[in-house]
Write a protein that holds these residues in place. Structure first.
Motif, PDB file in Angstrom:
ATOM      1  N   GLY A 407       0.591  -1.225  -0.020  1.00  0.00           N
ATOM      2  CA  GLY A 407      -0.002   0.041  -0.101  1.00  0.00           C
ATOM      3  C   GLY A 407       0.881   1.351   0.099  1.00  0.00           C
ATOM      4  N   ALA A 408       2.155   1.247   0.406  1.00  0.00           N
ATOM      5  CA  ALA A 408       3.004   2.551   0.358  1.00  0.00           C
ATOM      6  C   ALA A 408       3.012   3.127  -1.227  1.00  0.00           C
ATOM      7  CB  ALA A 408       4.514   2.038   0.517  1.00  0.00           C
ATOM      8  N   ARG A 409       2.868   2.480  -2.197  1.00  0.00           N
ATOM      9  CA  ARG A 409       2.801   2.918  -3.696  1.00  0.00           C
ATOM     10  C   ARG A 409       1.279   2.624  -4.369  1.00  0.00           C
ATOM     11  NH1 ARG A 409       8.100   1.132  -3.075  1.00  0.00           N
ATOM     12  NH2 ARG A 409       9.570   3.002  -3.227  1.00  0.00           N
ATOM     13  N   ASP A 410       0.304   2.167  -3.273  1.00  0.00           N
ATOM     14  CA  ASP A 410      -0.992   1.948  -4.057  1.00  0.00           C
ATOM     15  C   ASP A 410      -1.975   2.469  -3.184  1.00  0.00           C
ATOM     16  OD1 ASP A 410      -3.302   0.765  -4.867  1.00  0.00           O
ATOM     17  OD2 ASP A 410      -2.225  -1.181  -5.354  1.00  0.00           O
ATOM     18  N   GLU A 411      -2.474   3.616  -3.334  1.00  0.00           N
ATOM     19  CA  GLU A 411      -3.475   4.461  -2.438  1.00  0.00           C
ATOM     20  C   GLU A 411      -4.703   3.534  -2.339  1.00  0.00           C
ATOM     21  OE1 GLU A 411      -3.129   6.951  -0.486  1.00  0.00           O
ATOM     22  OE2 GLU A 411      -1.198   7.048  -1.258  1.00  0.00           O
ATOM     23  N   GLN A 412      -5.068   2.583  -3.519  1.00  0.00           N
ATOM     24  CA  GLN A 412      -6.463   1.888  -3.339  1.00  0.00           C
ATOM     25  C   GLN A 412      -6.252   0.820  -2.233  1.00  0.00           C
ATOM     26  OE1 GLN A 412      -8.036   0.344  -6.857  1.00  0.00           O
ATOM     27  NE2 GLN A 412      -9.551  -0.865  -5.811  1.00  0.00           N
ATOM     28  N   LEU A 413      -5.072   0.162  -2.282  1.00  0.00           N
ATOM     29  CA  LEU A 413      -4.560  -0.843  -1.165  1.00  0.00           C
ATOM     30  C   LEU A 413      -4.365  -0.213   0.124  1.00  0.00           C
ATOM     31  CD1 LEU A 413      -3.912  -3.924  -0.466  1.00  0.00           C
ATOM     32  CD2 LEU A 413      -1.511  -3.379  -1.129  1.00  0.00           C
ATOM     33  N   LYS A 414      -3.900   0.801   0.177  1.00  0.00           N
ATOM     34  CA  LYS A 414      -3.630   1.368   1.580  1.00  0.00           C
ATOM     35  C   LYS A 414      -5.072   1.797   2.045  1.00  0.00           C
ATOM     36  CE  LYS A 414      -0.342   4.593   2.189  1.00  0.00           C
ATOM     37  NZ  LYS A 414       0.388   5.846   2.425  1.00  0.00           N
ATOM     38  N   ALA A 415      -5.985   2.448   1.192  1.00  0.00           N
ATOM     39  CA  ALA A 415      -7.355   2.721   1.960  1.00  0.00           C
ATOM     40  C   ALA A 415      -7.822   1.439   2.351  1.00  0.00           C
ATOM     41  CB  ALA A 415      -8.221   3.388   0.683  1.00  0.00           C
ATOM     42  N   THR A 416      -7.841   0.194   1.616  1.00  0.00           N
ATOM     43  CA  THR A 416      -8.389  -0.854   2.053  1.00  0.00           C
ATOM     44  C   THR A 416      -7.732  -1.418   3.268  1.00  0.00           C
ATOM     45  OG1 THR A 416      -9.025  -1.719  -0.235  1.00  0.00           O
ATOM     46  CG2 THR A 416      -8.699  -3.410   1.335  1.00  0.00           C
ATOM     47  N   LEU A 417      -6.710  -1.337   3.311  1.00  0.00           N
ATOM     48  CA  LEU A 417      -5.925  -1.723   4.770  1.00  0.00           C
ATOM     49  C   LEU A 417      -6.205  -0.709   6.013  1.00  0.00           C
ATOM     50  CD1 LEU A 417      -2.281  -2.330   3.355  1.00  0.00           C
ATOM     51  CD2 LEU A 417      -4.114  -4.311   3.922  1.00  0.00           C
ATOM     52  N   ARG A 418      -6.689   0.407   5.479  1.00  0.00           N
ATOM     53  CA  ARG A 418      -7.390   1.307   6.732  1.00  0.00           C
ATOM     54  C   ARG A 418      -8.532   0.849   6.909  1.00  0.00           C
ATOM     55  NH1 ARG A 418      -4.939   6.607   4.167  1.00  0.00           N
ATOM     56  NH2 ARG A 418      -3.139   7.098   5.756  1.00  0.00           N
ATOM     57  N   GLN A 419      -9.406   0.386   5.970  1.00  0.00           N
ATOM     58  CA  GLN A 419     -10.802  -0.136   6.333  1.00  0.00           C
ATOM     59  C   GLN A 419     -10.664  -1.399   6.929  1.00  0.00           C
ATOM     60  OE1 GLN A 419     -13.723   1.296   6.024  1.00  0.00           O
ATOM     61  NE2 GLN A 419     -14.567  -0.664   6.753  1.00  0.00           N
ATOM     62  N   ARG A 420      -9.729  -2.096   6.544  1.00  0.00           N
ATOM     63  CA  ARG A 420      -9.614  -3.542   7.261  1.00  0.00           C
ATOM     64  C   ARG A 420      -9.210  -3.317   9.117  1.00  0.00           C
ATOM     65  NH1 ARG A 420     -12.727  -6.328   4.618  1.00  0.00           N
ATOM     66  NH2 ARG A 420     -11.748  -7.251   2.361  1.00  0.00           N
ATOM     67  N   GLY A 421      -8.533  -2.280   9.276  1.00  0.00           N
ATOM     68  CA  GLY A 421      -8.327  -1.921  10.571  1.00  0.00           C
ATOM     69  C   GLY A 421      -9.340  -1.376  11.455  1.00  0.00           C
ATOM     70  N   GLU A 422     -10.284  -0.833  10.845  1.00  0.00           N
ATOM     71  CA  GLU A 422     -11.376  -0.369  11.379  1.00  0.00           C
ATOM     72  C   GLU A 422     -12.315  -1.394  11.618  1.00  0.00           C
ATOM     73  OE1 GLU A 422     -12.353   2.855  12.215  1.00  0.00           O
ATOM     74  OE2 GLU A 422     -10.439   3.495  11.551  1.00  0.00           O
ATOM     75  N   GLU A 423     -12.258  -2.800  10.685  1.00  0.00           N
ATOM     76  CA  GLU A 423     -13.185  -3.729  11.045  1.00  0.00           C
ATOM     77  C   GLU A 423     -12.687  -4.699  12.223  1.00  0.00           C
ATOM     78  OE1 GLU A 423     -13.441  -5.753   7.324  1.00  0.00           O
ATOM     79  OE2 GLU A 423     -13.727  -4.169   6.039  1.00  0.00           O
ATOM     80  N   ILE A 424     -11.448  -4.328  12.613  1.00  0.00           N
ATOM     81  CA  ILE A 424     -10.779  -5.225  13.649  1.00  0.00           C
ATOM     82  C   ILE A 424     -11.176  -4.349  15.083  1.00  0.00           C
ATOM     83  CG2 ILE A 424      -8.759  -6.115  14.749  1.00  0.00           C
ATOM     84  CD1 ILE A 424      -7.864  -6.277  12.007  1.00  0.00           C
ATOM     85  N   ALA A 425     -11.536  -5.095  16.241  1.00  0.00           N
ATOM     86  CA  ALA A 425     -11.953  -4.369  17.403  1.00  0.00           C
ATOM     87  C   ALA A 425     -10.559  -4.473  18.270  1.00  0.00           C
ATOM     88  CB  ALA A 425     -12.852  -5.168  18.116  1.00  0.00           C
ATOM     89  N   PHE A 426      -9.754  -3.351  18.534  1.00  0.00           N
ATOM     90  CA  PHE A 426      -8.416  -3.147  19.466  1.00  0.00           C
ATOM     91  C   PHE A 426      -9.003  -3.132  20.820  1.00  0.00           C
ATOM     92  CE2 PHE A 426      -6.749  -2.477  15.118  1.00  0.00           C
ATOM     93  CZ  PHE A 426      -5.647  -2.649  15.277  1.00  0.00           C
ATOM     94  N   HIS A 427      -8.322  -3.995  21.554  1.00  0.00           N
ATOM     95  CA  HIS A 427      -8.445  -3.983  23.053  1.00  0.00           C
ATOM     96  C   HIS A 427      -7.100  -3.578  23.746  1.00  0.00           C
ATOM     97  CE1 HIS A 427     -12.617  -5.512  22.354  1.00  0.00           C
ATOM     98  NE2 HIS A 427     -11.903  -6.339  21.594  1.00  0.00           N
ATOM     99  N   PRO A 428      -6.871  -2.622  24.165  1.00  0.00           N
ATOM    100  CA  PRO A 428      -7.757  -1.407  24.466  1.00  0.00           C
ATOM    101  C   PRO A 428      -7.684  -0.639  23.055  1.00  0.00           C
ATOM    102  CG  PRO A 428      -5.628  -0.945  25.310  1.00  0.00           C
ATOM    103  CD  PRO A 428      -5.431  -2.292  24.840  1.00  0.00           C
ATOM    104  N   ASP A 429      -8.725   0.096  22.881  1.00  0.00           N
ATOM    105  CA  ASP A 429      -9.207   0.579  21.754  1.00  0.00           C
ATOM    106  C   ASP A 429      -8.068   1.825  21.214  1.00  0.00           C
ATOM    107  OD1 ASP A 429     -11.029   1.200  19.336  1.00  0.00           O
ATOM    108  OD2 ASP A 429     -10.864   3.159  20.011  1.00  0.00           O
ATOM    109  N   PHE A 430      -7.383   2.321  22.095  1.00  0.00           N
ATOM    110  CA  PHE A 430      -6.212   3.483  21.671  1.00  0.00           C
ATOM    111  C   PHE A 430      -5.193   2.883  21.090  1.00  0.00           C
ATOM    112  CE2 PHE A 430      -5.031   2.280  26.327  1.00  0.00           C
ATOM    113  CZ  PHE A 430      -3.639   1.934  25.960  1.00  0.00           C
ATOM    114  N   MET A 431      -5.211   1.632  21.279  1.00  0.00           N
ATOM    115  CA  MET A 431      -3.873   0.998  20.140  1.00  0.00           C
ATOM    116  C   MET A 431      -4.075   1.073  18.967  1.00  0.00           C
ATOM    117  SD  MET A 431      -1.367  -0.260  22.303  1.00  0.00           S
ATOM    118  CE  MET A 431      -0.974  -0.407  23.982  1.00  0.00           C
TER     119      MET A 431
END
Length: 864
Positions: A407-431
């Protein structure tokens, strides 16, 4: 399984008693047939510890956190898939083998079947590589295999002693045949989809390990340095431009000077050229927004390559590559073609073969002599890039390496990876911000090739043309059915071994994959991806990935990336992030800092339950201090485990009255109501990955139960209290037994050995296969009224009055008066019989008061 209740229960030795029983009975075995489908499974992507020495107290801390959740979910009725892997390939293992056996790998040497290492168990840490015995790659790998197996056996022993409820039949090694095949399969699919590629590019290089280093493996260290003012001469002869640099030894590698496009001082220079001092090489003066007006002289010397900013300037300004640093960290011996002056050639010859430190002295001395060193040398402290496992600053060299897109040179892949991060519940959330920041700050694709030996080989060969030169853009790959392969020792498909290295033949890839390229596939390795599809469908995507916070950028991110590229999904629903263990000075404990504590002696001294209690007392994401000289929290945990044994024995000492069916007494009902509230709070906390909160509410109630409730009702439970009846006695015993039964299950995830011991006194099966308690199963369901707390406070007052009178708690009381607000008074009066019995009060009365207090007490005459 029912065992006799001992005369004197003890927590000592319970690990040796119950560990073998759990293994023999398969208590924690994952039953895939009983699981049925994915909805009944709770799967854990367990971190595979690095097999390179010994585990430290931080492992005990974080792995206990995972085990708490595993045990809870198992008691909630889930079929828990809790595997264990061993991360046994990579640089840490190689370094340990070098130190342990006193050897180093030389791939050019032939295999020696009779080789015996010079050391067997020595640390040999102070020896230089030249003092270590060179051995063939195959000999070296055999030693790696031997030592990692020994380490893994020790790790398993420690984890079993700790009481991890791992299914040890579900284990894997990241270097075994199955794991190597999986890693190579994933790579080949990346290659087929265009996600893996090779390129010649500037590469961060560790000169000690002689290997490339990825962005995620970098670590900044504050190091001393010095700014040197160096005069470059304008090509038109109109004067000099002075730059400031901390790396004068790279002067022969200079390719440009760069200043900020808005800097008024250099507007007339942009587009002109200057000549370097000493070497007399013409270089352009260019503008770029990364130049800092307030740093040094405001104009920078661009070299190939001094730091990662040089790489950006080189790439974006399309500058030539004039690298002079070799793979060994020394100045290359071949004379640069771009240096044409006799003086420059002579000076470079003096630098050749020297370390960067020695070469710097040569250049500074020459600048001083020529008058091109301007002003005083200014010493500074500045951040320098290191490999996180290395001890020398990184250099940047040009090499051919393998990469995977990230995703460093592919904005579409980078955006997808950001979205995947949103789909994961982090415990604690601030991580979560650590993941987001890493994805947002990626500057290059993932470098996965390593110039090492003990790792998963990159499964490619290259054809050789008629002149014997490798054709890198036409790699030869195996079929998936042929995996795993080792191109260094096996011929390419369609070739024979005698064609290796000859014109028209082939050349095997010698590099191995970065260890994270294998570890990023732990969900696939544990779930037997492609080799056991039924199991894989039961566990993937996993429920949780537990891990440390410092490898979010490496392990967590790369696992999300591989899952996205291969399956277009997240690898797990949750990520639980443990904090660090710090020493009493609040410094992080780590092997590199030399302040780690090995946990086996702590476990043997205090017991596993006590150590688990200490770990469970800290929330996810928070650091915990540990002082091995005064482990207060561990001692508290041991006291809790001992109290569980003794309190349960005391409760089981009350015989159940014949015909006892219901809990009727107000104090008993309120205690169970409070217990019901605790069950609800603990359940909510565990569901929210807050084991520390669950322990807090359970433990607080347990001590109230022992210190207040048990004392208040014991006379009634014995049937000796005034006004005691068969019904009131039955109410007490039923309530006591119901509470102990629930408390054992509530505490089971935290102190599994003590609770199993007690449970076995009255049950045929394991407490760890019992159901998590619910409010519905309690003998009564009522809302807490505060009765237990109020009577407990009154009991404290009575005890305090006796203590103030320097009388024994067993001293009878002729008369006592308890004052309390009307509402509290009404509550306490409902348990007056129990309060009078425990206080040995003949005449107990109540009156109104502003606050709860014992206002009068008259002790019976004490016998001498």
């Amino acid at each position: 399984m029912t065992k006799p209740m001992p005369e004197k229960p003890t927590v000592d030795g319970l690990e040796d008693v119950w560990g073998p029983v759990w293994e023999q009975d398969g208590t924690y075995r994952f039953d895939r047939d009983a699981a049925g489908d994915r909805s009944n499974v709770y799967s854990i992507d367990t971190p595979p510890p690095t097999a390179s020495g010994s585990l430290h107290i931080g492992h005990v801390f974080s792995y206990t956190h995972t085990d708490l959740k595993a045990r809870y979910e198992r008691m909630r009725g889930k079929h828990v898939f809790y595997p264990m892997g061993w991360d046994d390939n990579g640089l840490p293992t190689e370094r340990r083998v070098q130190n342990y056996y006193g050897v180093r790998c030389d791939p050019q040497l032939p295999y020696d079947a009779t080789f015996v290492p010079p050391f067997e168990g020595g640390d040999n840490k102070s020896s230089k590589a030249a003092d270590q015995i060179p051995v063939s790659r195959r000999n070296f790998i055999e030693l790696c295999e031997r030592l990692t197996v020994q380490d893994e056996q020790q790790f398993e022993h420690l984890f079993r002693t700790l009481g991890l409820s791992v299914d040890w039949t579900q284990s894997y090694r990241t270097i075994d045949d199955t794991s190597r095949a999986s890693a190579q399969r994933a790579f080949l699919r990346n290659l087929e989809r265009g996600e893996a590629y090779q390129a010649d590019a500037p590469t961060l290089w560790d000169v000690t390990f002689r290997t490339a280093v990825a962005q995620a493996e970098l670590e900044d260290k504050e190091m001393p340095g010095a700014y040197h003012g160096i005069a470059f001469h304008k090509s038109d002869g109109t004067g000099d431009i002075v730059i400031q640099t901390t790396r004068p030894e790279l002067l022969p590698a200079c390719v440009a000077l760069v200043a900020h496009p808005d800097d008024e001082r250099f507007q007339d220079l942009f587009g002109t050229t200057v000549r370097s001092p000493l070497f007399d090489v013409e270089v352009p003066v260019l503008a770029h927004h990364l130049a800092q007006k307030d740093k040094g002289a405001g104009i920078a010397m661009v070299c190939t390559f001094g730091d990662t900013t040089d790489v950006v300037w080189w790439r974006e300004l399309q500058l030539p590559n004039r690298a002079i640093i070799g793979f060994d960290g020394r100045v290359r011996s071949d004379e640069p073609a771009w240096i044409e002056s006799d003086g420059g050639k002579a000076l470079y010859a003096e630098m050749a073969g020297k370390t960067v430190f020695s070469a710097k002295k040569v250049v500074v001395d020459a600048l001083t002599e020529s008058g091109d060193l301007i002003g005083d040398v200014k010493t500074i402290q500045h951040p320098v890039k290191f490999f996180e496992k290395g001890d020398k600053p990184l250099e940047i060299v040009s090499t051919r390496q393998w990469y995977i897109v990230n995703g460093a040179r592919d904005e579409q892949l980078k955006a997808t990876l950001r979205q995947r991060g949103e789909e994961i519940a982090f415990h604690p959330d601030f991580m979560r911000v650590r993941y987001d920041n890493w994805v947002g700050g990626l500057s290059g694709d993932w470098l996965i090739s390593r110039q090492r030996f003990f790792g998963v080989p990159l499964p490619v060969w290259y054809p050789l043309d008629g002149d014997g030169n490798p054709v890198f853009d036409q790699p030869i790959v195996p079929t998936e059915a042929q995996l795993p392969v080792d191109p260094a020792s096996e011929p390419a498909p369609g070739y024979t071994e005698d064609q290796r290295g000859v014109a028209g033949g082939f050349q095997g890839e010698l590099d191995v994959m970065d260890t994270w390229a294998t570890s990023s596939l732990t969900p696939q390795l544990a779930g037997k991806w492609e080799t056991d599809p039924a199991l894989y469908d039961l566990v993937y995507p996993y429920d949780v990935r537990p891990q440390a916070q410092d490898i979010i950028r490496t392990w967590l991110f790369t696992t999300v990336l591989r899952s996205q590229l291969e399956a277009d999904t997240v690898p797990w629903k949750h990520a639980s992030i443990s904090g660090f263990i710090v020493d009493p000075d609040r410094k992080k404990m780590s092997k590199s800092k030399g302040n780690v504590v090995t946990p086996l002696s702590i476990l043997e001294q205090h017991g596993a339950d006590a150590v688990r209690y200490w770990a469970a007392s800290s929330k996810l994401g928070t650091d915990a201090a540990f002082d091995p000289q005064n482990p207060k929290q561990i001692k508290v945990g041991r006291r809790l485990a001992i109290k569980v044994l003794n309190a349960a024995k005391f409760v089981y000492g009350f015989p159940l009255p014949e015909g006892a069916t219901s809990v009727t007494e107000p104090l008993d009902v309120d205690m169970l109501a409070e217990l019901g509230s605790v069950i609800e709070q603990a359940t909510t906390a565990f569901d929210g990955f807050d084991h520390a909160r669950a322990l807090e509410v359970i433990e607080r109630f347990f001590w109230t139960f022992c210190d207040d409730y048990l004392e208040l009702v014991k006379e009634r439970a014995y049937g000796t209290a005034t006004e005691s009846t068969h019904e009131t006695q039955a109410s007490a015993v039923l309530a006591l037994r119901a509470a102990i039964d629930a408390l054992l299950r509530l505490l089971a995830p935290f102190i599994p050995f003590a609770t199993e011991e007690v449970w076995a006194w009255t049950h045929e099966t394991s407490v760890h296969r019992a159901s998590w308690p619910t409010v519905a199963e309690l003998p009564t369901q009522a809302e807490p009224t505060g009765l237990l707390a109020a009577v407990g406070q009154a009991l404290i007052g009575i005890r305090g009055a006796k203590t103030a009178a320097k009388a024994s708690q067993k001293t009878p009381v002729t008369r006592a008066v308890v004052a309390a607000p009307a509402e509290t008074r009404a509550l306490i009066e409902r348990a007056a019989v129990d309060l009078a019995a425990v206080g040995r009060i003949e005449n107990l009365s109540f009156t109104d008061g502003a606050e709860l207090a014992v206002t009068e007490i008259e002790l019976a005459e004490q016998q001498a």
